[in-house]
Design a protein around this motif. Structure first.
Motif, PDB file in Angstrom:
ATOM      1  N   LYS A  93     -62.997  28.987   1.635  1.00 15.53           N
ATOM      2  CA  LYS A  93     -63.839  28.326   0.746  1.00 15.53           C
ATOM      3  C   LYS A  93     -63.709  28.270  -0.626  1.00 15.53           C
ATOM      4  O   LYS A  93     -63.728  27.684  -1.256  1.00 15.53           O
ATOM      5  N   ALA A 117     -69.855  41.358   3.091  1.00 16.13           N
ATOM      6  CA  ALA A 117     -69.854  40.029   2.810  1.00 16.13           C
ATOM      7  C   ALA A 117     -70.743  39.368   2.038  1.00 16.13           C
ATOM      8  O   ALA A 117     -70.985  38.346   1.053  1.00 16.13           O
ATOM      9  N   LEU A 131     -72.115  35.628   0.460  1.00 20.54           N
ATOM     10  CA  LEU A 131     -71.296  34.604   1.746  1.00 20.54           C
ATOM     11  C   LEU A 131     -72.141  35.073   3.146  1.00 20.54           C
ATOM     12  O   LEU A 131     -71.884  36.847   3.284  1.00 20.54           O
ATOM     13  N   GLY A 186     -60.363  37.441   8.862  1.00 17.38           N
ATOM     14  CA  GLY A 186     -61.769  36.972   7.910  1.00 17.38           C
ATOM     15  C   GLY A 186     -61.137  36.637   6.096  1.00 17.38           C
ATOM     16  O   GLY A 186     -61.859  34.900   6.109  1.00 17.38           O
ATOM     17  N   ASN A 194     -71.342  36.004   6.725  1.00 18.15           N
ATOM     18  CA  ASN A 194     -69.494  36.404   8.163  1.00 18.15           C
ATOM     19  C   ASN A 194     -70.648  35.893   9.175  1.00 18.15           C
ATOM     20  O   ASN A 194     -70.942  37.199   9.877  1.00 18.15           O
ATOM     21  N   GLU A 239     -68.472  29.156   4.438  1.00 16.11           N
ATOM     22  CA  GLU A 239     -68.195  29.838   5.719  1.00 16.11           C
ATOM     23  C   GLU A 239     -68.835  30.065   6.864  1.00 16.11           C
ATOM     24  O   GLU A 239     -68.073  30.382   7.710  1.00 16.11           O
ATOM     25  N   GLY A 269     -62.388  32.649   3.903  1.00 18.89           N
ATOM     26  CA  GLY A 269     -62.616  33.940   2.935  1.00 18.89           C
ATOM     27  C   GLY A 269     -61.981  32.692   1.815  1.00 18.89           C
ATOM     28  O   GLY A 269     -62.945  31.493   0.573  1.00 18.89           O
ATOM     29  N   SER A 318     -63.538  39.730  -0.911  1.00 20.52           N
ATOM     30  CA  SER A 318     -65.028  40.332  -0.112  1.00 20.52           C
ATOM     31  C   SER A 318     -64.497  39.894   1.649  1.00 20.52           C
ATOM     32  O   SER A 318     -64.674  40.541   2.898  1.00 20.52           O
ATOM     33  N   MET A 319     -63.885  38.235   1.976  1.00 23.60           N
ATOM     34  CA  MET A 319     -64.462  37.743   3.329  1.00 23.60           C
ATOM     35  C   MET A 319     -63.544  38.801   4.110  1.00 23.60           C
ATOM     36  O   MET A 319     -63.133  39.154   5.277  1.00 23.60           O
ATOM     37  N   THR A 372     -66.531  30.269   9.551  1.00 22.57           N
ATOM     38  CA  THR A 372     -66.562  31.547  10.774  1.00 22.57           C
ATOM     39  C   THR A 372     -66.273  31.888  12.130  1.00 22.57           C
ATOM     40  O   THR A 372     -66.627  31.640  12.944  1.00 22.57           O
ATOM     41  N   GLN A 424     -64.084  38.358  14.402  1.00 21.58           N
ATOM     42  CA  GLN A 424     -62.961  39.479  13.432  1.00 21.58           C
ATOM     43  C   GLN A 424     -63.176  40.285  14.332  1.00 21.58           C
ATOM     44  O   GLN A 424     -61.720  41.249  14.294  1.00 21.58           O
TER      45      GLN A 424
END
Ligand code: ATP
Ligand code: MG
Lengths: 381, 511
Positions: free
Chosen positions: A133, A75, A80, A126, A82, A140, A130, A262-263, A144, A88
């Motif tokens: 965002k 991420a 980002l 996840g 994470n 994020e 994303g 990506s997330m 998260t 997760q």
């Protein structure tokens, strides 16, 4: 370069110095609190390296850390942060326990199905952050963290369900044997296996642990992630967005899609950690009293790894070794195991603040005038 | 000249050498600056000017050489030491905290606090106001930096340096990003500063400015000291020749050419700026094959918004844009690129480059997903670096090393890299915004030739520039933009500077 970025991309030298500093500070504190640091570190080292089964245990413990570390790193490459690897991981573990228990499938296939089910569920988890965002511009970090708690209570809720909860326990039913990735699980309990192991004490020791395929899978995933980031157009896009989203946008890359992708991949990685943990070690999920911390440890692992996927393998092993070895100073010399948290904290602190490392040679130079050094320069033209 | 105190050498740099890996950025450079002097540094892109100044400001350590400040040998290991020595620097690319106000930026790191360690913003604001009045550096102290113009941001940078007690002020290409009006004001500010006994070291590629404001000029070529001259004793042509090492021609050759069919067609375009105010208002414009259409105007009249709207980076409120007859009004940037539009963006570090990517990676920013640079989602690094090597060679980007990060290229070479990439895309329409900003005159000549070459290949070129000279030199037609609309279009051959200037200020469109 912004602060966050500098935080995660540092040189190998800084990492090594930071680790050394962690041990030095740890030693000072041990000494100050009345414990012999050499003795403590000796116990720790022996606690990891003395017997094959210790080493095996360290490797087993490193598996989830490597993967959650990878999750944070991935991420991060898209710019980002994470913080949600924890949640997760929980979603991955919960899904794995669920699919591992309810589905009845042939051996290897079951493992594959559990693995991908968990990864996909965690990817969606996840992906929520994303999506928020990308669509609404909500940071994020905040989403998260919230999702971590939602995952936490979701798991606790599922573990109350009658069909899933094992009576008289605080946990779910164990997954089917077909979904286990413990090495030689059936054989080591069989008559022949027990006979053989009796005569081979080293192997008996090793196989007494939850020795499983997880570590190997984690390494393969780390290599895969390295490949995706550096050798594919997807990786190019994600890195471009991470370094400079304006230029990426100008170049025709969809920033929003990249953020969600990506997330999702980061989520899948943390979810994979949860799945391997369930299939290889715990075989079930339990009611959580507090967060287990695999995801949060992943943040520290990613910091030490310096945003390198391969670095995550080493950092995960280091972290796991410190924790496992450190746990042993408690019952042999009654020293507080918190010293390990302090060592890890100091390592991360030095990595996060390379200027502290800059200060070291200056301090040393006061004592030894010929020691002086200067680190890499940044272009400002 | 009357402000110079020849007895006091405030800066003396002796035999300065700086080596980065295998690049020698500075090679035994000398620089002597007296109190009250305006000393210009002149040299091609990548000659080593910024490096030399970064050394003086303590950002880099020289590999060899000595620095004397006010006659005393000084080891400037960090910018803090430089600041203590009274040296201030305004960088080529600003270093401000955008969401902070002007005052907050100025006092950052030198905050005035009262007893409890609480920030005393009232006192700080007063200090800033009095400082700005002293030198004629007017700013709105409470505005956020992200909301003010580049010219204002620069004043903030100068004030920041003065606030820290700078007596020697280094300005690295301050005029590259300014409008002609702002440049006149800056020159006035520089004069005020020297009147008050400040010393200025000025990096610029514009010979006119050197003639206007500098007393002495040191010329650097490929890291070497070539000469230091008394500005009043040389001509612009002589300066240019010393800098490049050959004669430079200021005019470009352009053959007569018939224009072809319409390529870009804009009708009634309306676009809002960041604050939600209409910056482009019902603008209509056509660009034809085989012509260079120049858009002249004073900064902030909707030029940036116009380009961002065409290229899909900013939403369009009303109107339409057609490319080769195809409607691209609400298309995504990628689709617009694919309809054969290339752009040289105005802000090279924000839009044009991923600074932490290698030069090679930057060279395929729009084409990484196409063959031969990738196949089925897998990058072909070999092809990418081969392609980059060719561009580096053809466009003379220095240093010639495609694996370096774009960040370490000099400002002008970063610009060249973008130009190389966009021209090589071989678009039907090339949009260029301030394409020669920060380029040395040799490179400017090159870029102008390249634009004309595109035109001669029957491509359409839309040139947006704040430099009227540039517009008049290369365009075939000139459109004047004022408050978000085109107020007139003139044939470049019949254009006259005064009349254009009047139109740009919103007057006398029709005769
Ligand atoms: N940190 C660095 N590492 C490696 N090379 C560098 C670094 N900084 C500068 N260089 C190289 O040194 C040379 C001089 O760069 P410098 O920025 O001083 O040029 P300049 O004269 O300011 O050019 P411009 O007019 O384009 O701004 C260039 O070739 C540049 O790529
Ligand atoms: Mg420069």
């Amino acid at each position: 370069m912004n602060k966050r970025k500098r935080l995660l991309s540092h040189s190998f030298g800084i990492t090594v110095i930071s680790i050394l500093m962690g041990f030095i500070v740890g030693a000072i504190i041990l000494h100050r609190t009345g414990y012999n640091p050499f003795e403590a570190y000796g116990i720790m080292a022996r606690g990891v390296f003395e017997k094959p089964k210790y080493l095996v245990q360290t490797i087993i413990n490193s598996t989830p850390l490597i993967l959650t570390g990878l999750s944070v790193v991935f991420a991060f490459r898209t710019g980002l942060f994470n913080i949600g690897a924890e949640g997760q991981f929980i979603i991955g573990a919960l899904t794995a326990a669920w699919v591992g228990y309810f589905l009845k499938l042939p051996p290897v296939i079951h493992v594959v199905v559990v693995f991908f089910a968990a990864a996909i569920a965690a990817a969606l988890w996840g992906g929520i952050a994303g999506f928020f965002k990308a669509k609404l511009g909500i940071n994020e970090v905040i989403t998260t963290i919230m999702l971590n708690w939602i995952a936490f209570y979701t798991q606790n809720y599922f573990v109350t369900l009658e069909s899933f909860k094992k009576p008289d326990s605080e946990a779910s039913y164990a997954i089917q044997n077909t979904a286990s990735i413990v090495i030689l699980e059936g054989w080591k309990k069989s008559q022949a296996g027990r006979e053989w192991l009796k005569n081979h004490p080293i192997w008996r020791d090793v196989l007494k642990t939850d020795f499983n395929w997880g570590f190997l899978i984690a390494i393969l995933i780390a290599i895969l992630i390295w490949y995706i980031l550096n050798k594919t157009t997807l990786g190019y896009e994600l890195r471009a967005v991470g370094f400079n989203r304006f230029a990426a946008e100008y170049g025709g890359i969809s920033v929003k899609k990249s953020i969600v992708a990506s997330m999702m991949i980061a989520g899948a990685l943390a979810g994979a950690a949860g799945a391997l943990h369930v299939m290889g070690v715990s075989h079930k999920v339990s009611t959580l009293a507090t967060m287990e911390g695999y995801g949060f440890d992943g943040i520290a692992v990613s910091l030490i790894a310096g945003s390198s996927p391969i670095g995550c393998i080493l950092a995960g092993l280091l972290f796991s070794g410190l924790k496992y070895g450190g746990s042993k100073i408690q019952y042999t010399m009654n020293a507080p195991p918190e010293i390990i948290s302090i060592i890890i904290g100091v390592i991360v602190l030095f990595i996060a603040m390379p200027r502290l490392i800059d200060a070291i040679p200056k301090a040393v130079a006061k004592i030894m005038p010929f020691v002086s050094r200067r680190r890499g320069e940044k272009h400002v033209g | 000249m009357q402000h110079i105190d020849f007895k006091s050498k405030v800066v003396e740099m002796k035999n300065i050498t700086k080596v980065f890996g295998n690049v020698t950025a500075n090679d035994q450079i000398h620089l002597t600056v007296h109190k009250g002097e305006v000393h210009a540094l002149l040299g091609e892109n990548g000659a080593g000017k910024s490096t030399l100044m970064n050394i003086l400001y303590g950002l880099y350590r020289p590999t060899r050489g000595e620095i004397y400040i006010n006659g005393k040998k000084t080891d400037i290991a960090t910018p803090n030491i430089a600041i203590q020595q009274g040296i201030g620097m305004v960088h080529q690319h600003f270093m401000l905290v955008e969401p902070f106000t002007v005052v907050e930026n100025i006092v950052l790191g030198r905050e005035t606090t009262n007893f409890g360690g609480v920030l005393d913003m009232k006192k700080a604001t007063e200090d800033v106001i009095s400082l700005s009045e002293q030198y004629g550096l007017y700013v709105d102290p409470n505005a956020k930096v992200e909301d003010i113009t580049v010219g204002m941001q620069q004043r903030v940078e100068i004030l920041k340096a003065l606030y820290r007690g700078a007596d020697i002020l280094i300005l690295d290409e301050p005029t590259a990003v300014l409008t002609p009006q702002e440049i006149r004001e800056l020159i006035e500010i520089i004069r005020n500063l020297t009147k008050e006994g400040k010393t200025i070291i000025l990096i610029t590629h514009k010979l006119k400015e050197i003639k206007q404001v500098a007393d002495y000029c040191t010329i650097i070529r490929r890291g070497r000291h070539i000469d230091t001259v008394d500005v009043s004793a040389v001509t612009e042509e002589e300066l240019a020749a010393k800098m490049v090492g050959r004669e430079v021609s200021f005019d470009i050759e352009k053959k007569e050419k018939e224009r072809g069919k319409v390529v870009l067609q804009i009708e009634g375009l309306t676009v809002k700026d960041n604050r939600g105010i209409e910056a482009v208002k019902g603008l209509s414009l056509e660009v034809y094959e085989g012509e260079i259409l120049g858009v002249a105007g004073i900064d902030g009249n909707g030029q940036s918004e116009l380009i961002e709207a065409i290229t899909g980076l900013r939403p369009i409120e009303a109107g339409r844009v057609k490319m080769n007859g195809k409607d691209i009004t609400h298309c995504k940037p990628k689709e617009i690129i694919d309809s054969k539009i290339s752009t040289i963006p105005e802000d090279r570090q924000k839009r044009g480059l991923v600074l932490d990517f290698s030069v090679a990676e930057n060279m395929v920013l729009e084409n990484y997903a196409k063959e031969p640079f990738s196949k089925k989602g897998i990058l072909n690094h070999g092809e990418i670096s081969q392609f980059s090597k060719e561009l580096i060679q053809t466009f003379d980007i220095r240093p010639k090393e495609e694996t370096l990060k774009a960040r370490i290229l000099s400002g002008g070479n970063q610009q060249k890299a973008i130009i190389a990439r966009e021209i090589t895309n071989d678009p039907d329409l090339l949009i260029t915004a301030q394409p020669t900003r920060g380029l040395d005159i040799g490179a400017i000549e090159y870029v102008h030739r390249a634009l004309v070459e595109q035109r001669d290949k029957n491509r359409a070129v839309l040139l947006v520039s704040l430099e009227l000279d540039e517009i008049m030199n290369v365009s075939d037609r000139i459109a004047v933009i004022y408050e978000g609309s085109i107020v007139g279009i003139v044939d470049a051959k019949e254009a006259d500077e005064n009349r254009l200037g009047l139109m740009m200020a919103g007057g006398g469109a029709e005769e």
